[in-house]
Scaffold this motif. Structure first.
Motif, short mmCIF file in Angstrom:
data_model
loop_
_atom_site.label_atom_id
_atom_site.label_comp_id
_atom_site.label_asym_id
_atom_site.label_seq_id
_atom_site.Cartn_x
_atom_site.Cartn_y
_atom_site.Cartn_z
N GLU A 177 13.85 -63.21 26.17
CA GLU A 177 14.41 -63.42 27.50
C GLU A 177 14.95 -62.11 28.04
O GLU A 177 14.25 -61.13 28.09
N TYR A 178 16.18 -62.14 28.44
CA TYR A 178 16.83 -60.98 29.03
C TYR A 178 17.13 -59.94 27.95
O TYR A 178 17.66 -60.24 26.91
N SER A 179 16.76 -58.72 28.20
CA SER A 179 17.01 -57.65 27.24
C SER A 179 18.44 -57.14 27.42
O SER A 179 18.79 -56.61 28.47
N TYR A 180 19.26 -57.36 26.39
CA TYR A 180 20.66 -56.96 26.47
C TYR A 180 20.78 -55.44 26.37
O TYR A 180 20.05 -54.78 25.66
N ARG A 181 21.74 -54.91 27.07
CA ARG A 181 22.06 -53.50 26.95
C ARG A 181 22.87 -53.29 25.67
O ARG A 181 23.34 -54.24 25.05
N TRP A 182 23.03 -52.05 25.32
CA TRP A 182 23.70 -51.68 24.07
C TRP A 182 25.10 -52.28 23.97
O TRP A 182 25.46 -52.88 22.97
N LYS A 183 25.88 -52.15 25.02
CA LYS A 183 27.26 -52.66 24.99
C LYS A 183 27.30 -54.17 24.85
O LYS A 183 28.16 -54.71 24.16
N GLN A 184 26.38 -54.85 25.48
CA GLN A 184 26.34 -56.31 25.36
C GLN A 184 25.97 -56.74 23.95
O GLN A 184 26.52 -57.70 23.42
N LYS A 185 25.04 -56.01 23.32
CA LYS A 185 24.65 -56.32 21.95
C LYS A 185 25.84 -56.11 21.00
O LYS A 185 26.09 -56.92 20.12
N LEU A 186 26.56 -55.01 21.19
CA LEU A 186 27.72 -54.75 20.34
C LEU A 186 28.83 -55.76 20.59
O LEU A 186 29.53 -56.15 19.66
N LYS A 187 28.98 -56.17 21.83
CA LYS A 187 30.01 -57.17 22.15
C LYS A 187 29.70 -58.48 21.42
O LYS A 187 30.59 -59.11 20.85
N ARG A 188 28.44 -58.87 21.41
CA ARG A 188 28.04 -60.09 20.68
C ARG A 188 28.30 -59.92 19.18
O ARG A 188 28.81 -60.83 18.54
N ALA A 189 27.95 -58.76 18.64
CA ALA A 189 28.15 -58.52 17.20
C ALA A 189 29.64 -58.54 16.86
O ALA A 189 30.05 -59.16 15.88
N PHE A 190 30.46 -57.88 17.68
CA PHE A 190 31.89 -57.81 17.37
C PHE A 190 32.60 -59.14 17.62
O PHE A 190 33.65 -59.39 17.02
N THR A 191 32.05 -59.99 18.44
CA THR A 191 32.61 -61.34 18.59
C THR A 191 32.46 -62.10 17.28
O THR A 191 33.40 -62.74 16.79
N ILE A 192 31.29 -61.99 16.67
CA ILE A 192 31.05 -62.63 15.37
C ILE A 192 31.94 -62.01 14.30
O ILE A 192 32.56 -62.71 13.49
N ILE A 193 32.03 -60.69 14.31
CA ILE A 193 32.82 -59.98 13.30
C ILE A 193 34.29 -60.33 13.41
O ILE A 193 34.97 -60.56 12.40
N LEU A 194 34.83 -60.38 14.62
CA LEU A 194 36.24 -60.73 14.80
C LEU A 194 36.52 -62.17 14.39
O LEU A 194 37.58 -62.45 13.81
N ALA A 195 35.59 -63.06 14.66
CA ALA A 195 35.78 -64.45 14.21
C ALA A 195 35.81 -64.51 12.68
O ALA A 195 36.67 -65.20 12.10
N ALA A 196 34.93 -63.78 12.03
CA ALA A 196 34.93 -63.74 10.56
C ALA A 196 36.21 -63.07 10.04
O ALA A 196 36.78 -63.50 9.02
N TYR A 197 36.69 -62.05 10.74
CA TYR A 197 37.91 -61.36 10.34
C TYR A 197 39.12 -62.30 10.38
O TYR A 197 39.88 -62.39 9.41
N PHE A 198 39.28 -63.01 11.49
CA PHE A 198 40.42 -63.92 11.61
C PHE A 198 40.33 -65.07 10.60
O PHE A 198 41.34 -65.52 10.08
N THR A 199 39.11 -65.51 10.31
CA THR A 199 38.94 -66.55 9.30
C THR A 199 39.35 -66.04 7.92
O THR A 199 40.04 -66.74 7.17
N THR A 200 38.96 -64.82 7.59
CA THR A 200 39.33 -64.24 6.30
C THR A 200 40.84 -64.06 6.19
O THR A 200 41.44 -64.39 5.16
N VAL A 201 41.45 -63.53 7.24
CA VAL A 201 42.91 -63.34 7.21
C VAL A 201 43.62 -64.68 7.12
O VAL A 201 44.60 -64.83 6.36
N ALA A 202 43.12 -65.67 7.84
CA ALA A 202 43.74 -67.00 7.77
C ALA A 202 43.59 -67.62 6.38
O ALA A 202 44.48 -68.33 5.91
N ALA A 203 42.49 -67.33 5.71
CA ALA A 203 42.29 -67.86 4.36
C ALA A 203 43.15 -67.11 3.33
O ALA A 203 43.60 -67.70 2.34
N MET A 204 43.38 -65.83 3.56
CA MET A 204 44.15 -65.02 2.60
C MET A 204 45.66 -65.13 2.80
O MET A 204 46.42 -64.91 1.86
N ALA A 205 46.11 -65.47 4.00
CA ALA A 205 47.55 -65.54 4.27
C ALA A 205 48.28 -66.52 3.37
O ALA A 205 49.33 -66.17 2.81
#
Length: 192
Positions: A122-150
């Motif tokens: 479909e639509y070809s994402y620009r670099w910043k949009q691709k990184l934004k999608r990746a970091f959304t996933i990464i931040l969700a995983a980060y908060f899940t890990t911190v919530a599990a370790m707390a």
């Protein structure tokens, strides 16, 4: 040291509040401590190299594998640096926390690579949009890990607390320092 001496005195004098039979007493040479450290570092390096080899086989691009190696080694150095600055003694649980943090780091790096290299129909994402999608996933995983370790950190004692602390610190260092650096390395590697 004082508690160790007191416990040793209690054990040797037999004034323990219940019956205790000593099966075996061993001493470990200090030379083995340095051998253990050398072996642990060697095995850790081989583990990181094995992961990088698998990533290289998967993507067949040294411009992806080499930044992953650099980032993983940097992450371990930063975690060890934090432990040194905080004067935190690393035990086996803390080393397991380092392994967990580096493992999540590799997962996050693969997410970044897959998002950047994805060729959507479909639509070809620009670099910043691709990184934004990746970091959304990464931040969700980060908060899940911190919530599990707390809960492990606050309710745990001894080994669990060390594992939770080092894992939280390692993942935090990774998400806010090494993942953006890795993304920048991948960006410059894929633009060439």
């Amino acid at each position: 040291l004082a508690q160790m001496n007191k416990l040793q005195t209690v054990l040797l004098t037999g004034s323990f509040p219940f019956k205790l039979e000593i099966e075996k007493i061993d001493t470990i040479s200090p030379v083995l401590g340095s051998a253990f450290i050398n072996n642990a570092l060697l095995v850790g390096l081989f583990a990181i190299l094995a992961v990088v080899l698998v990533v290289f086989i998967r993507y067949r691009n040294p411009k992806i594998a080499i930044p992953m190696l650099i980032t993983s080694l940097s992450e371990v150095i930063l975690i060890l640096g934090f432990a040194a600055v905080a004067k935190y003694n690393l035990d086996l649980a803390a080393i397991a926390g380092i392994i967990a943090a580096v493992g999540t780091g590799v997962d996050h790096q693969i997410i970044i690579i897959d998002e950047v290299l994805e060729k959507s129909s479909e639509y070809s994402y620009r670099w910043k949009q691709k990184l934004k999608r990746a970091f959304t996933i990464i931040l969700a995983a980060y908060f899940t890990t911190v919530a599990a370790m707390a809960p492990l950190f606050y309710a745990g004692a001894g080994l669990l607390r060390g594992f939770a602390l080092v894992t939280i610190v390692g993942v935090t260092i990774g998400v806010f320092l090494t993942r953006p650096a890795f993304a920048a390395m991948i960006q410059s590697a894929t633009e060439e």
